[in-house]
Design a protein around this motif. Structure first.
Motif, PDB file in Angstrom:
ATOM      1  N   ARG A  13      12.684 -24.983 -53.956  1.00 48.54           N
ATOM      2  CA  ARG A  13      11.086 -25.013 -53.327  1.00 48.54           C
ATOM      3  C   ARG A  13      11.388 -24.531 -51.726  1.00 48.54           C
ATOM      4  O   ARG A  13      10.332 -24.600 -51.253  1.00 48.54           O
ATOM      5  CB  ARG A  13      10.447 -26.359 -53.563  1.00 48.54           C
ATOM      6  N   LYS A  14      12.266 -25.900 -51.041  1.00 46.17           N
ATOM      7  CA  LYS A  14      12.090 -25.616 -49.951  1.00 46.17           C
ATOM      8  C   LYS A  14      13.377 -24.013 -49.478  1.00 46.17           C
ATOM      9  O   LYS A  14      13.563 -23.182 -49.779  1.00 46.17           O
ATOM     10  CB  LYS A  14      13.459 -26.280 -49.595  1.00 46.17           C
ATOM     11  N   SER A  15      12.896 -24.025 -48.316  1.00 43.09           N
ATOM     12  CA  SER A  15      13.012 -22.452 -47.732  1.00 43.09           C
ATOM     13  C   SER A  15      14.286 -22.359 -46.932  1.00 43.09           C
ATOM     14  O   SER A  15      15.273 -20.945 -47.440  1.00 43.09           O
ATOM     15  CB  SER A  15      11.853 -22.362 -46.268  1.00 43.09           C
ATOM     16  N   ASN A  16      15.024 -23.557 -46.940  1.00 43.48           N
ATOM     17  CA  ASN A  16      16.772 -23.618 -47.056  1.00 43.48           C
ATOM     18  C   ASN A  16      16.916 -23.773 -47.686  1.00 43.48           C
ATOM     19  O   ASN A  16      18.425 -24.365 -47.968  1.00 43.48           O
ATOM     20  CB  ASN A  16      16.843 -24.283 -46.095  1.00 43.48           C
ATOM     21  N   GLY A  17      16.514 -23.685 -48.732  1.00 39.46           N
ATOM     22  CA  GLY A  17      17.223 -23.606 -50.121  1.00 39.46           C
ATOM     23  C   GLY A  17      18.120 -25.030 -51.032  1.00 39.46           C
ATOM     24  O   GLY A  17      17.659 -26.622 -50.346  1.00 39.46           O
ATOM     25  N   VAL A  18      19.055 -25.542 -52.179  1.00 42.22           N
ATOM     26  CA  VAL A  18      19.706 -25.844 -52.147  1.00 42.22           C
ATOM     27  C   VAL A  18      21.278 -25.902 -51.149  1.00 42.22           C
ATOM     28  O   VAL A  18      22.003 -24.762 -51.481  1.00 42.22           O
ATOM     29  CB  VAL A  18      20.186 -25.525 -53.905  1.00 42.22           C
ATOM     30  N   SER A  19      21.667 -26.803 -50.775  1.00 49.27           N
ATOM     31  CA  SER A  19      22.772 -26.821 -50.242  1.00 49.27           C
ATOM     32  C   SER A  19      24.053 -26.891 -51.342  1.00 49.27           C
ATOM     33  O   SER A  19      24.503 -26.900 -52.482  1.00 49.27           O
ATOM     34  CB  SER A  19      23.360 -28.022 -49.273  1.00 49.27           C
ATOM     35  N   ILE A  20      24.980 -25.789 -51.391  1.00 49.49           N
ATOM     36  CA  ILE A  20      26.504 -25.439 -52.032  1.00 49.49           C
ATOM     37  C   ILE A  20      26.856 -26.683 -52.022  1.00 49.49           C
ATOM     38  O   ILE A  20      27.805 -27.237 -52.454  1.00 49.49           O
ATOM     39  CB  ILE A  20      27.202 -23.988 -51.910  1.00 49.49           C
ATOM     40  N   SER A  21      27.332 -27.114 -50.556  1.00 47.19           N
ATOM     41  CA  SER A  21      28.723 -28.077 -50.327  1.00 47.19           C
ATOM     42  C   SER A  21      27.813 -29.494 -50.876  1.00 47.19           C
ATOM     43  O   SER A  21      28.883 -30.212 -51.684  1.00 47.19           O
ATOM     44  CB  SER A  21      28.829 -28.375 -48.324  1.00 47.19           C
ATOM     45  N   LEU A  22      26.635 -30.228 -50.255  1.00 48.44           N
ATOM     46  CA  LEU A  22      26.322 -30.710 -51.000  1.00 48.44           C
ATOM     47  C   LEU A  22      26.474 -31.059 -52.237  1.00 48.44           C
ATOM     48  O   LEU A  22      25.881 -32.107 -53.014  1.00 48.44           O
ATOM     49  CB  LEU A  22      24.809 -31.089 -50.291  1.00 48.44           C
ATOM     50  N   PHE A  23      25.807 -30.380 -52.991  1.00 52.33           N
ATOM     51  CA  PHE A  23      25.570 -30.180 -54.556  1.00 52.33           C
ATOM     52  C   PHE A  23      26.962 -30.361 -54.708  1.00 52.33           C
ATOM     53  O   PHE A  23      27.445 -31.075 -56.151  1.00 52.33           O
ATOM     54  CB  PHE A  23      25.321 -28.361 -55.018  1.00 52.33           C
ATOM     55  N   GLN A  24      27.923 -29.867 -54.861  1.00 52.62           N
ATOM     56  CA  GLN A  24      29.137 -29.814 -54.248  1.00 52.62           C
ATOM     57  C   GLN A  24      29.328 -31.402 -54.933  1.00 52.62           C
ATOM     58  O   GLN A  24      30.609 -32.205 -55.198  1.00 52.62           O
ATOM     59  CB  GLN A  24      30.496 -29.699 -54.109  1.00 52.62           C
ATOM     60  N   GLU A  25      29.409 -32.289 -53.499  1.00 47.67           N
ATOM     61  CA  GLU A  25      29.074 -33.413 -52.647  1.00 47.67           C
ATOM     62  C   GLU A  25      28.873 -34.748 -53.622  1.00 47.67           C
ATOM     63  O   GLU A  25      29.472 -35.509 -54.651  1.00 47.67           O
ATOM     64  CB  GLU A  25      28.957 -33.856 -51.683  1.00 47.67           C
ATOM     65  N   LYS A  26      27.388 -34.194 -54.239  1.00 45.35           N
ATOM     66  CA  LYS A  26      27.083 -34.964 -54.617  1.00 45.35           C
ATOM     67  C   LYS A  26      27.492 -35.266 -56.418  1.00 45.35           C
ATOM     68  O   LYS A  26      26.625 -36.197 -57.059  1.00 45.35           O
ATOM     69  CB  LYS A  26      25.527 -34.818 -55.238  1.00 45.35           C
ATOM     70  N   PHE A  27      27.754 -34.554 -57.226  1.00 48.39           N
ATOM     71  CA  PHE A  27      28.654 -33.823 -58.688  1.00 48.39           C
ATOM     72  C   PHE A  27      29.636 -33.867 -58.871  1.00 48.39           C
ATOM     73  O   PHE A  27      29.975 -33.961 -60.235  1.00 48.39           O
ATOM     74  CB  PHE A  27      27.080 -33.052 -59.528  1.00 48.39           C
ATOM     75  N   GLY A  28      30.630 -33.742 -57.875  1.00 43.13           N
ATOM     76  CA  GLY A  28      32.057 -33.035 -58.323  1.00 43.13           C
ATOM     77  C   GLY A  28      32.171 -32.400 -58.933  1.00 43.13           C
ATOM     78  O   GLY A  28      33.272 -32.295 -60.076  1.00 43.13           O
ATOM     79  N   ARG A  29      31.052 -31.584 -59.077  1.00 47.03           N
ATOM     80  CA  ARG A  29      31.453 -29.781 -59.449  1.00 47.03           C
ATOM     81  C   ARG A  29      30.775 -28.878 -59.098  1.00 47.03           C
ATOM     82  O   ARG A  29      29.954 -28.841 -58.051  1.00 47.03           O
ATOM     83  CB  ARG A  29      30.472 -29.678 -61.332  1.00 47.03           C
ATOM     84  N   SER A  30      30.853 -28.014 -59.150  1.00 47.56           N
ATOM     85  CA  SER A  30      30.671 -26.346 -57.879  1.00 47.56           C
ATOM     86  C   SER A  30      29.169 -25.526 -58.652  1.00 47.56           C
ATOM     87  O   SER A  30      29.084 -25.898 -59.538  1.00 47.56           O
ATOM     88  CB  SER A  30      31.824 -25.406 -57.566  1.00 47.56           C
ATOM     89  N   LEU A  31      28.885 -25.954 -57.760  1.00 47.14           N
ATOM     90  CA  LEU A  31      27.473 -24.749 -57.820  1.00 47.14           C
ATOM     91  C   LEU A  31      27.756 -23.668 -58.798  1.00 47.14           C
ATOM     92  O   LEU A  31      27.309 -23.445 -60.142  1.00 47.14           O
ATOM     93  CB  LEU A  31      26.373 -24.339 -56.931  1.00 47.14           C
TER      94      LEU A  31
END
Length: 377
Positions: free
Chosen positions: A316-334
């Protein structure tokens, strides 16, 4: 926990489109309800829930400004008991233009509130009547002027398009008058007809003349283009701000972060669990009087669900989903989790990958719900 939402379920008038937990103000135990919210906060603290890291507080409803000055003062006193208001990044309240008196503005300002979200919805008198609002077109300008006089500079107004019988000319007039107020933040939402509302009943009877999809799309385009021309950047599908004036509290939701929900019918997300409180006011108060959390439902969010929420909220955000933060939060790559889905959406021109982010394209913004659906397995 980054945020706190406090629900005030009282209204002097029920809007025809509203499906939130609310009741008519008259003959309600308002003072007792405020004390019950204090009891709920005390119970939460006793259970080990900490409010030390809270960044934002948001008063929503219902209508927080339906409270009297004395009731607002008491509510703010209770909040100060549990939250270090001086360290907050943002303290917001929703408000109705015809209920937000100068006296209430002073009470709010003295109590640490620094952001107003005013439910204007339209500047057309006939449309305001049709949707069940009690204020007139001139009330918005008046209350904005009084808010500035009281010391508020972080002010937002809500607007709604796609209203019954609304024309392009009426929407243009509303945009012109809204932008003339020169506010740092605007929200513009398309009407959604929810069950258990006046509009829902009218629609089922064939008595709700809604604009067609093409006209609604045109209104959305007008909103985006005219906000951008006035320097209000779209930072979320329906929200526009001068850079630095984005709603921090709402960003907590879209960043899939944790927050407490306090009050009857409030929702929260704490320690990996989403919960909703008891809705009926009397039952909510009975529970807190017993020294028990007034929680009606809980759901422990699974890892898969958390990743789904990260995607459909973050996109929903204009800057979207951070690929690196997704990896950091879930331990899996987007790519590992959603590679196939993303490749398909990119091919269809609905999503794009730029640097460290995946975000909606211009076309994808118009088909956001279709995109979000792809991440719900």
């Amino acid at each position: 926990m980054r945020g706190m939402y406090i629900h005030i379920p009282f209204c002097h008038q029920i809007c025809h489109y509203c499906d939130f937990n609310k009741v008519f103000f008259k003959n309600q135990p308002v003072d007792e309800y405020i004390e019950s919210m204090g009891q709920e906060l005390a119970i939460m603290r006793q259970e080990g829930i900490s409010f030390k890291e809270v960044e934002t507080v948001f008063l929503g409803g219902g209508t927080p400004t339906s409270l009297s000055e004395k009731q607002l003062e008491r509510l703010l006193e209770i909040i100060h008991e549990y939250v270090d208001v001086s360290s907050l990044k943002e303290f917001s309240t929703e408000a109705n233009p015809d209920e937000l008196t100068f006296g209430k503005l002073i009470v709010l300002k003295d109590g640490g509130v620094d952001r107003l979200s005013i439910g204007v919805q339209s500047f057309d008198a006939d449309l305001l009547t049709k949707i069940g609002r009690t204020h007139g077109p001139d009330d918005a300008a008046r209350v904005v002027g009084e808010a500035r006089k009281a010391g508020f500079d972080n002010i937002s107004i809500d607007l709604i398009y796609g209203l019954p019988g609304q024309t392009i000319a009426q929407w243009q007039d509303t945009l012109d008058k809204a932008l003339a107020l020169d506010l740092p933040h605007y929200s513009g939402y398309s009407l959604i007809v929810e069950p258990k509302t006046v509009f829902y009943n009218l629609m089922n009877k064939g008595k709700l003349p809604l604009p067609g999809e093409d006209m609604e799309t045109e209104m959305f385009t007008m909103l985006i283009e005219q906000m951008e021309r006035k320097g209000r950047k779209r930072y979320e599908i329906s929200n526009f701000a001068i850079p630095g004036h984005e709603s921090i509290h709402n960003l907590i939701y879209w960043e899939n972060a944790t927050y407490a929900g306090v009050g009857a019918g409030a929702h929260g997300y704490v320690d990996g669990t989403r919960y909703s409180n008891i809705g009926p006011i009397a039952k909510y108060m009975e529970k807190t009087a017993l020294g028990e959390r007034p929680v009606q439902q809980t759901h422990v969010v699974t890892a898969i669900e958390a990743m789904e929420e990260e995607m459909f909220l973050g996109l929903r955000k204009s800057n979207g989903v951070s690929i690196s933060l997704f990896q950091e939060k879930f331990g899996r790559s987007l790519e590992e989790v959603y590679g196939e889905t993303l490749h398909s959406l990119i091919k269809d021109g609905l999503v794009e990958r730029l640097d460290d982010a995946v975000k909606l394209t211009h076309r994808g913004v118009y088909r956001g719900n279709d995109v979000f659906q792809q991440f719900l397995k």
